[in-house]
Enzyme design. Structure first.
Site, PDB file in Angstrom:
ATOM      1  NE  ARG A 206     -43.540  74.476  32.469  1.00 52.90           N
ATOM      2  CZ  ARG A 206     -43.309  75.748  32.145  1.00 52.90           C
ATOM      3  NH1 ARG A 206     -44.307  76.565  31.873  1.00 52.90           N
ATOM      4  NH2 ARG A 206     -42.069  76.196  32.080  1.00 52.90           N
TER       5      ARG A 206
ATOM      6  CE  LYS B 246     -47.769  77.981  27.727  1.00 48.61           C
ATOM      7  NZ  LYS B 246     -47.817  76.532  27.603  1.00 48.61           N
TER       8      LYS B 246
END
Ligand code: PMM
Length: 273
Positions: A247, A207
């Site tokens: 995740r 991210k």
């Protein structure tokens, strides 16, 4: 939880696994590398993304879920839509990962209630086309307080729809309507989210808050493919805090980091001489 994005446009791996065969092969590889669960998604949630049609989303995820279920995989569907969740459960998924926590399509909660599936409810404030405008947390207590109170409200609505508390996993939603500093503050304050009493799932992999932390001197964020070392530090800290799941895109690297973390944990008291 290994990520299989069957999308042409995800920020991390868009277009790489956007047909059934390639997605299935990728899923099988992640399983071989040690994933416990695969998360199959047909909608990109990158900032600014436009939504696929329901039929398109179904066409992307259902065949992949069917094939991976036949291969014995434990599967989650990454969707905000009741119709897609129902079809995915029918095809063999056992977890519904809803990044909107039931806000985008409240009917998804009825599907989860009726099926008894595990339900991941993530903190979310709006669809990708406007989520960056919603990243303001000016109340006292900042982002941690806001995420905890908004997730608490979701938990009430989820249970009112008939989903049992034991079915629910919560996720702070790193990067979703959050500036980089908000994601770091949430990681630091994760204990507060855990106090809501549900297991936690966290998605930090690749991210932009990692890219911004590692930006070069001129402010250029570290490219998506060069954020893994920092991600592994986050994953290890999350393991130490006892989260239910992480995740991730790079399952092999994650399993290596967690194997090392496990090897250096003190043995249980009863095993000590
Ligand atoms: N992040 C993405 C997609 N789905 N689901 C959960 N529960 N938590 C997340 O943090 C999350 C998610 C975006 O990442 P991707 O585009 O690489 O899949």
């Amino acid at each position: 939880m290994g990520v299989v994005n069957v999308t042409p446009d995800s920020f991390s791996d868009g277009g790489r696994y956007d047909d059934t065969d390639r997605a299935v092969q990728h899923g099988l590889r992640l399983l071989a590398e040690g994933a416990d669960l695969l998360d199959i998604g047909g909608e990109s949630t990158r900032p600014g993304a436009t939504r696929p049609l329901v039929a398109e989303e179904l066409q992307r995820v259902v065949p992949v879920i069917r094939e991976l279920a036949a291969a014995g995989a434990r599967l989650s569907v990454d969707t905000m839509r009741a119709e897609v969740a129902a079809a995915a459960l029918e095809a063999g998924a056992t977890v519904v990962n809803d990044v909107s926590g039931g806000l985008a399509d409240p009917g998804i909660l009825d599907v989860v209630a009726a099926s008894g599936a595990t339900y991941v409810a993530m903190h979310w404030r709006g669809h990708s086309d406007r989520m960056q405008d919603l990243a303001s947390y000016d109340e006292p207590g900042g982002v941690v307080w806001a995420v905890v109170s908004e997730l608490r409200e979701r938990l009430v609505a989820i249970q009112q729809a008939g989903v049992r508390a034991e079915q629910v996993v919560l996720d702070p939603g790193l990067g979703f309507a959050k500036a980089a500093r908000h994601s770091w503050e949430l990681l630091a304050g994760l204990e507060e989210v855990a106090r809501l009493g549900c297991p936690l799932l966290v998605g930090a992999s690749r991210k932009s808050f990692l890219g911004q932390l590692l930006a070069s001197d001129d402010g250029t964020p570290r490219p998506v493919g060069e954020r893994e070392s920092a991600h592994l530090a986050v994953v290890t800290m999350l393991a130490e805090r006892g989260v239910w799941g992480v995740r991730v895109h790079d399952v092999r690297a994650t399993v290596d980091a967690l194997t090392a973390w496990q090897a250096m944990r003190p043995p249980p008291l009863e095993d000590r001489a």
